[in-house]
Design an enzyme around this catalytic site. Structure first.
Site, PDB file in Angstrom:
ATOM      1  N   GLU B  44      28.881 -21.648 -56.166  1.00 45.39           N
ATOM      2  CA  GLU B  44      29.344 -20.269 -55.933  1.00 45.39           C
ATOM      3  C   GLU B  44      30.432 -20.260 -54.857  1.00 45.39           C
ATOM      4  O   GLU B  44      30.326 -20.964 -53.845  1.00 45.39           O
ATOM      5  CB  GLU B  44      28.132 -19.456 -55.421  1.00 45.39           C
ATOM      6  CG  GLU B  44      28.420 -18.002 -55.100  1.00 45.39           C
ATOM      7  CD  GLU B  44      27.172 -17.289 -54.539  1.00 45.39           C
ATOM      8  OE1 GLU B  44      26.195 -17.983 -54.157  1.00 45.39           O
ATOM      9  OE2 GLU B  44      27.191 -16.052 -54.479  1.00 45.39           O
ATOM     10  N   LYS B 110      28.610 -11.603 -60.655  1.00 44.39           N
ATOM     11  CA  LYS B 110      27.252 -11.600 -60.098  1.00 44.39           C
ATOM     12  C   LYS B 110      26.644 -10.195 -60.149  1.00 44.39           C
ATOM     13  O   LYS B 110      27.279  -9.231 -59.709  1.00 44.39           O
ATOM     14  CB  LYS B 110      27.323 -12.090 -58.647  1.00 44.39           C
ATOM     15  CG  LYS B 110      26.008 -12.325 -57.962  1.00 44.39           C
ATOM     16  CD  LYS B 110      26.265 -12.925 -56.554  1.00 44.39           C
ATOM     17  CE  LYS B 110      25.010 -13.333 -55.836  1.00 44.39           C
ATOM     18  NZ  LYS B 110      25.317 -14.037 -54.564  1.00 44.39           N
ATOM     19  N   CYS B 146      23.784 -17.490 -58.265  1.00 43.24           N
ATOM     20  CA  CYS B 146      22.779 -17.507 -57.194  1.00 43.24           C
ATOM     21  C   CYS B 146      21.664 -16.464 -57.368  1.00 43.24           C
ATOM     22  O   CYS B 146      20.819 -16.610 -58.234  1.00 43.24           O
ATOM     23  CB  CYS B 146      23.487 -17.357 -55.851  1.00 43.24           C
ATOM     24  SG  CYS B 146      22.557 -18.038 -54.455  1.00 43.24           S
TER      25      CYS B 146
END
Lengths: 579, 579
Positions: B44, B110, B146
């Protein structure tokens, strides 16, 4: 009910001090009652103080705070009170509790949680999802918390436009910065006009770490006119009479409500408060208030005084100590400290070295006389000499440079801290924002201390504040010599700030664009500033993050201070487009 | 395609250094290609470094970062690459760009933005709303970032359960702390088993201010077994072969997919990547990896070494200087610095005073010999004497107290800073977490410096780390005398830590519950600790917030460090239930 008297209680709580804060609230309810109020409105999170930060990760704190909030109920017999505090209902909410006639009627949960600038509310709170109005003797009210009313279509507008709420209560903890009051008044007036409802905005007062809450609570009428403004930077409980035919009159004249179908009937849930006996009182005079003037030095001065007083007192200190260099920054800091704490609680220390000019000591002494503060004079030459001797074996053969300059500053910092440790005085530091921005200070030296009064005040405003102070006192408290000499750190012979930095007007302009506006180097150059100067200044800002990170807290007064609203990494190699 | 070779590139970027980070990415793609990979996965935000904090409020930074990300495309001819970076599409997103065969195929945004602990992603990013899978030669992939995979029903599970994705790629910047790897492996295994898909997790490596990213990238098979783990605290590019019949086999044996209707057909959008020529390669051996062992001292030691090396090097320093007291904290700090930077880059300074015992100087000298570092010995008596004389007129008649104790510490801090200024060495401070918690240190004294290596390491772990270091070196680098003497600040005659603090085992237990677990005083007392001790320790923690706020950054290794994951107000009167 033809008119309704609302009291706005803008009070100054202390973060975490639940017992005292509750006590203040109860006293203010008593004042409101004495003023003949039907309703009393308090600021956001008034019971905990704002922001409580990670106290909100402690279950025991949350439970104690909620319990304290519920104790307000018993004090509301015969009236309605809207009080800000934390509220647990499965999740944790930022709540506005509505108490009526001795009981909790309901709790509104803040919908929009600010998580920008100095705010971190997503870290703690769940967003409220429910919206409602309440009915007191036929008058319809909406309640919301701070950020909720900053959205053009937020919960308060829903309350008015969907369900006809005539009074929109907004409880806030809105930090002050220069120019903010004007923006706020403009926004509240527009919201009132859009909703064709009264807007009652109650804001917190007081300093909390780096933030200042200014009060200046407002009431706008349904035409958007400002009806009443609370005092700035002071606690107050004041009342205003709302005429209940006004929203109806406004709505008859303004077709927007009919277009939006407001009259079609309620869609939000409605809580009906039980009737209470009418309050006996004399009508208030009706006057409109003028719009807030431009950002003024007077306000800034008041904000710095309040911020200093609250940090020192709320931290439990009585006296402060300040190093007086004979320069303008320490003079202003001492003046503000005297205003905040009284001359008897301020001690100045002159710490001349071999590089101090004669006028420095004279100007420091003159200032102490003008301010009627105690002055200690402690020459540092002997200690400086001892340090040089101690370091001689290691430094042998090397030229005098920054190491020796900083030594003097650190001796002074250590000396002030020794006085602090011995006598229990808080050290106030004197660096201004221009210096802090470019790191023109010595870490553990002049930046050593508990509170940095003017760390967010650019150098040119420092001069304006000094002149304002002199005008306020009607004499030259800060002498002409201090105000006219060229700024100098006096850490080597004939040193001037201008040896290392561009002129302050140029420096401040570049810093404004870079720090407050996040402009790129290219953009600043396009504004007409010399490329070499822009790159040099910005390089200094970027490289000195490590120093700022270890500086004491200080009062935020601009749109972007070096505190919670400035979170740059220390390890940061971003230079593209810069070098 | 029967098997697919995926390369995981866990690399160590530097925040803001876009050019170097891009270069690292391009090099790693070259390595992946040489290893015969069809696909290469990066962490990331690898292009910006993580966390870039308020660099994300600078439009020029965002544009430069996005432009740099897009330059990766040209290097992906013949393979697929998943790379983390910022992505603007109206709003700002935390993105995972999928490049394929020389072009950008798509960018995943995300969904779940962490805003707790050390994270502030709501401050910067908009949440992604779209979810999709992509098809490479008939193999279905999902990509996520994540936090997305930490939700049991998050986007990766949707990709697998709704649309049959066989490989779930999760790119992360997941900071390390003691015990974290075990929790992570457990979670990833469960997710793989729940999705009956491969999980490919690639994590960042390196230190950034207070955070350490440990790498330890993982691949789990569709039965939840751990297939491969990357090294800890080191950069690596390694490959794993995924057998495409495995998810199908798992799904035939596990009815949960059929129950949920996974086989009913696609509902997410699907991006089909163009075919590329098959990669020529030899098959890899198949081995399962053992689950992560318990939190180990070895890992902690490695983390501290990496954190120190990265802070010092990424800040542009070559050498460090450390005050050596003869105690265990400075000994460990010096040992870690030598491991991180090499003995030739570490300078120790012994600064004896009238209160220093003979063994202190001897132990400091012995340590310097063992570590083969340069040792300067600079007695501070003359300077201490000069300070006392300078302060004599003001202090006259008052007893020796904390003021004089702190003076010595501040002389040492000033001395180390003078060496730093003269020679360009970074000062490492030596305080441990137990001391930092209760404020057992001198502000601008022993806490003065650029980086606090062991500030998040409790005292008893300090001893364990010393013993581990000795075992690793196979000799007593840190001598028995250092490890066995009673801890002392030596700022007055016969001073011991135990004069002011409870025993360290007791102190640490109370601190653990209060600091890491947010337990209340009552709860801690109920665990069996003496009320007086609990109240004293917690009072010290609460009162010393102002000190911690001015401390240098240091490496986070516990679940709650005194840094971004500890945000208590300084002005804070919360004492209910405490006093």
């Amino acid at each position: 009910m033809m008119s309704l008297r609302v009291a706005l209680a803008q009070i100054n709580p202390c973060v975490g001090d639940l017992a005292s804060n509750l006590n203040k609230i109860v006293n203010a309810i008593g004042q409101a009652r004495a003023l003949g109020a039907d309703m009393v409105v308090f600021p956001e999170m008034v019971l905990t103080g704002y922001p409580p930060e990670d106290l909100l990760l402690k279950p025991d704190f949350i439970h104690a705070a909620q319990e304290a909030l519920m104790r307000v109920a018993a004090h509301t017999v015969g009236l309605t009170a809207v009080v800000g505090g934390v509220h647990v209902e499965g999740d944790l909410y930022n709540g506005a509790a509505v108490f009526h006639n001795g009981r909790l009627a309901t709790v509104y949960h803040k919908h929009f949680l600010p998580n920008y600038g100095v705010f971190d509310e997503n870290r703690y709170f769940q967003s409220g999802k429910e919206n409602f109005i309440f009915d007191r003797d036929g008058v319809l009210f909406g309640v919301s918390v701070c950020e909720d009313i900053w959205y053009a279509d937020g919960p308060p507008l829903e309350q008015a436009l969907m369900d006809g709420a005539q009074v929109l209560i907004n409880i806030s903890a809105s930090p002050w910065q220069m120019g903010k009051s004007r923006v706020r008044e403009r926004m509240f007036s527009t919201r009132a006009m859009d909703a064709r409802a009264y807007v009652v905005y109650c804001n917190l007062v007081g300093g909390q770490d780096e933030l200042i809450f200014d009060g200046q609570s407002l009431v706008c009428d349904p035409f958007g006119e400002l009806l009443r403004r609370g005092p700035a930077f002071e606690e107050a409980v004041f009342v205003v009479d709302l005429q209940m035919q006004e929203p109806f009159r406004a709505r008859l004249h303004d077709p927007r409500g009919r277009q939006r179908g407001m009259m079609e009937g309620p869609s939000l849930s409605r809580i009906v408060l039980e009737p209470v006996a009418a309050v006996q009182r004399r009508e208030l005079d009706f006057v409109l208030v003028k719009q807030e003037e431009d950002p003024s030095i007077a306000k800034l001065y008041q904000a710095l005084v309040l911020g200093t007083r609250d940090y020192v007192r709320k931290s439990g200190f009585k006296k402060v100590v300040i190093g007086l260099s004979g320069g303008v920054d320490s003079a202003l800091t001492a003046l503000l400290a005297v205003e905040a704490l009284g001359a008897e609680n301020v001690v100045g220390v002159a710490m001349p070295s071999r590089f101090s000019s004669e006028h420095s000591l004279k100007d420091a002494a003159g200032l102490a006389v003008q301010l009627a503060i105690e002055l200690l004079t402690i020459p540092i030459e002997g200690t400086f000499q001892a340090f040089l001797e101690m370091l001689e074996p290691v430094f042998a053969g090397r030229a005098f440079d920054l190491a020796e300059e900083n030594l003097q500053s650190r001796i002074r910092g250590t000396l002030l801290m020794a006085l602090s440790n011995k006598f229990g005085w808080l050290v106030l530091t004197t660096g201004n924002k221009s210096e802090v921005s470019v790191g023109y200070s010595t870490l553990y030296g002049d930046s050593a201390g508990g509170f940095a009064v003017i760390k967010d005040v650019p150098k040119q405003l420092v001069y304006q504040l000094c002149r304002y102070g002199n005008a306020k006192f009607g004499r030259e408290v800060i002498g002409v010599s201090i105000l006219t000499k060229a700024p100098s750190a006096e850490l080597r012979f004939d040193q001037k700030d201008s040896d290392s930095l561009p002129d302050y007007d140029l420096l401040e302009a570049i810093l404004f664009h870079y720090v407050e506006r996040s402009a790129s180097v290219e953009q600043i150059i396009q504004l007409g500033y010399a490329e070499e100067t822009v790159r040099r200044v910005i390089g200094l800002v970027d490289r000195n993050e490590y120093k700022r990170r270890q500086n004491p807290p200080g009062i935020k007064v601009t749109s972007r201070a070096f505190g919670k609203d400035w979170r740059l990494p220390i390890v940061n190699r971003y230079r593209w487009g810069k070098e």
